[in-house]
Design a protein around this motif. Structure first.
Motif, short mmCIF file in Angstrom:
data_model
loop_
_atom_site.label_atom_id
_atom_site.label_comp_id
_atom_site.label_asym_id
_atom_site.label_seq_id
_atom_site.Cartn_x
_atom_site.Cartn_y
_atom_site.Cartn_z
N ALA A 68 0.75 -1.19 0.01
CA ALA A 68 -0.06 0.02 0.04
C ALA A 68 0.85 1.26 0.05
O ALA A 68 0.65 2.29 -0.97
CB ALA A 68 -0.85 -0.04 1.30
N PHE A 69 1.98 1.14 0.62
CA PHE A 69 2.69 2.35 0.91
C PHE A 69 3.12 2.71 -0.47
O PHE A 69 3.56 3.74 -0.72
CB PHE A 69 4.00 2.25 1.95
CG PHE A 69 3.30 2.34 3.26
CD1 PHE A 69 2.04 2.84 3.53
CD2 PHE A 69 3.93 1.89 4.38
CE1 PHE A 69 1.62 2.85 4.91
CE2 PHE A 69 3.32 1.47 5.84
CZ PHE A 69 2.25 2.06 5.77
N ARG A 70 4.00 1.51 -1.00
CA ARG A 70 4.42 1.49 -2.46
C ARG A 70 3.79 2.06 -3.53
O ARG A 70 4.15 3.01 -4.37
CB ARG A 70 5.00 0.44 -2.74
CG ARG A 70 6.22 0.18 -3.91
CD ARG A 70 6.85 -1.04 -4.07
NE ARG A 70 5.66 -2.12 -4.48
CZ ARG A 70 5.47 -3.08 -3.54
NH1 ARG A 70 5.85 -3.17 -2.46
NH2 ARG A 70 4.44 -4.02 -3.97
N LEU A 71 2.43 1.82 -3.40
CA LEU A 71 1.54 2.41 -4.30
C LEU A 71 0.73 3.75 -3.97
O LEU A 71 0.09 4.31 -4.81
CB LEU A 71 0.46 1.30 -4.60
CG LEU A 71 0.91 -0.10 -5.21
CD1 LEU A 71 -0.35 -0.95 -5.25
CD2 LEU A 71 1.55 0.10 -6.38
N GLY A 72 1.09 4.30 -2.83
CA GLY A 72 0.69 5.50 -2.16
C GLY A 72 -0.91 5.38 -1.97
O GLY A 72 -1.59 6.32 -1.97
N ARG A 73 -1.12 3.89 -1.56
CA ARG A 73 -2.82 4.04 -1.17
C ARG A 73 -2.78 3.96 0.33
O ARG A 73 -1.66 3.61 1.09
CB ARG A 73 -3.23 2.58 -1.80
CG ARG A 73 -3.42 2.53 -3.06
CD ARG A 73 -3.99 1.20 -3.78
NE ARG A 73 -3.69 0.14 -2.77
CZ ARG A 73 -3.40 -0.95 -3.76
NH1 ARG A 73 -3.89 -1.09 -4.76
NH2 ARG A 73 -3.19 -2.36 -2.81
N PRO A 74 -3.83 4.35 0.89
CA PRO A 74 -4.17 4.47 2.34
C PRO A 74 -4.41 2.95 2.77
O PRO A 74 -4.71 2.03 1.94
CB PRO A 74 -5.20 5.32 2.46
CG PRO A 74 -5.96 5.23 1.30
CD PRO A 74 -4.80 5.13 0.22
N TYR A 75 -3.97 2.68 4.05
CA TYR A 75 -3.95 1.40 4.56
C TYR A 75 -4.47 1.60 6.22
O TYR A 75 -3.94 2.53 6.90
CB TYR A 75 -2.92 0.75 4.41
CG TYR A 75 -2.90 -0.76 4.97
CD1 TYR A 75 -3.10 -1.83 3.66
CD2 TYR A 75 -2.89 -1.40 5.90
CE1 TYR A 75 -3.51 -3.06 4.12
CE2 TYR A 75 -3.21 -2.74 6.28
CZ TYR A 75 -3.49 -3.65 5.26
OH TYR A 75 -3.75 -5.08 5.05
#
Length: 260
Positions: free
Chosen positions: A134-141
């Motif tokens: 998620a961090f790598r893709l810039g998505r919230p988690y």
């Protein structure tokens, strides 16, 4: 005393906490011990709900296996958040199932105690891969509510607590249910500590109103004074060590590899 050491058996051995418990458990010189840690992979804020799928069926099955174990004493690893009922489903049903399983173990044919563990974290967590992606893709988690404090417990401390109780003299046990935790922090406080170590980091929050309304009703901290008094419980991974020895070095190592 028995002439030969007696085995410590485990329900939930294939899980991440179960594997760690199997490494650290030793045979007992005086009694057959059984530890049920089967449901603990779901006991973390590192997943976004997937770990609860099928929980009701699996945790009930694990209790049945524990009660059939050839043991003189059972330790059942439970969940600290269940001490205060969530206001509605799906977590209300989960908490009810957990409390029912606790009672089933405590009223079974083998003497038993329950240890309610805080949210688990540690380097062996498979859910960390979802975070990293998620961090790598810039998505919230999902990381818990921004402001509500949550109680955290390192995998090593959780396993150590279970074994401390299992090996404690029975006359020292003043209750059947114990709480165990290490420290309590909100997601915002975790962010602040990370920013203090990495001032250039960018961390923001995307509210999940429905989840936060439920989690805000959970206890912000739990009282583990009875465990400290009865069997000398004390976490090795307190708040300072969790950040200085675990979180911050892992972040540095992760991004150093990426840059390299």
């Amino acid at each position: 005393m028995h002439p030969h050491p007696l085995p410590t058996t485990i329900t939930g051995r294939p899980s991440e906490p179960g594997k760690l418990l199997a490494q650290k458990a030793h045979d007992s010189p005086s009694m057959r011990l059984h530890v049920n840690i089967a449901g603990q992979p779901a006991n973390t804020l590192l997943h976004d709900g997937h770990a609860w799928k099928g929980f009701d069926k699996s945790i009930r099955a694990s209790v049945r296996r524990s009660l059939r174990a050839e043991a003189d004493f059972i330790v059942f690893a439970s969940f600290a958040f269940a001490q205060r009922m969530p206001p509605k489903d799906p977590l209300l049903s989960l908490a009810q199932t957990i409390l029912e399983c606790e009672q089933q173990v405590l009223t079974g044919p083998v003497p038993a105690c329950v240890v309610r563990l805080g949210y688990l974290y540690g380097p062996t967590s498979a859910d960390l891969h979802a975070y990293r992606k998620a961090f790598r893709l810039g998505r919230p988690y999902w990381a818990g509510p921004r402001s509500a404090a949550q109680f955290h417990l390192h995998h090593d401390d959780a396993v150590r607590a279970l074994l401390l109780l299992a090996r404690a003299p029975r006359h020292r046990l003043s209750r059947l249910v114990y709480n165990v935790t290490s420290f309590s922090l909100s997601a915002a406080q975790v962010r602040d500590r990370v920013l203090a170590a990495f001032p250039e980091a960018e961390i923001s929050f995307v509210p999940d109103v429905k989840r936060e309304a439920i989690v805000d009703s959970w206890p912000a901290d739990i009282d583990d004074s009875a465990a400290r008094m009865d069997w000398n419980w004390a976490p090795e991974f307190d708040m300072e060590r969790a950040f200085s020895d675990y979180l911050i070095p892992n972040i540095r190592e992760r991004y150093a590899v990426q840059k390299g």
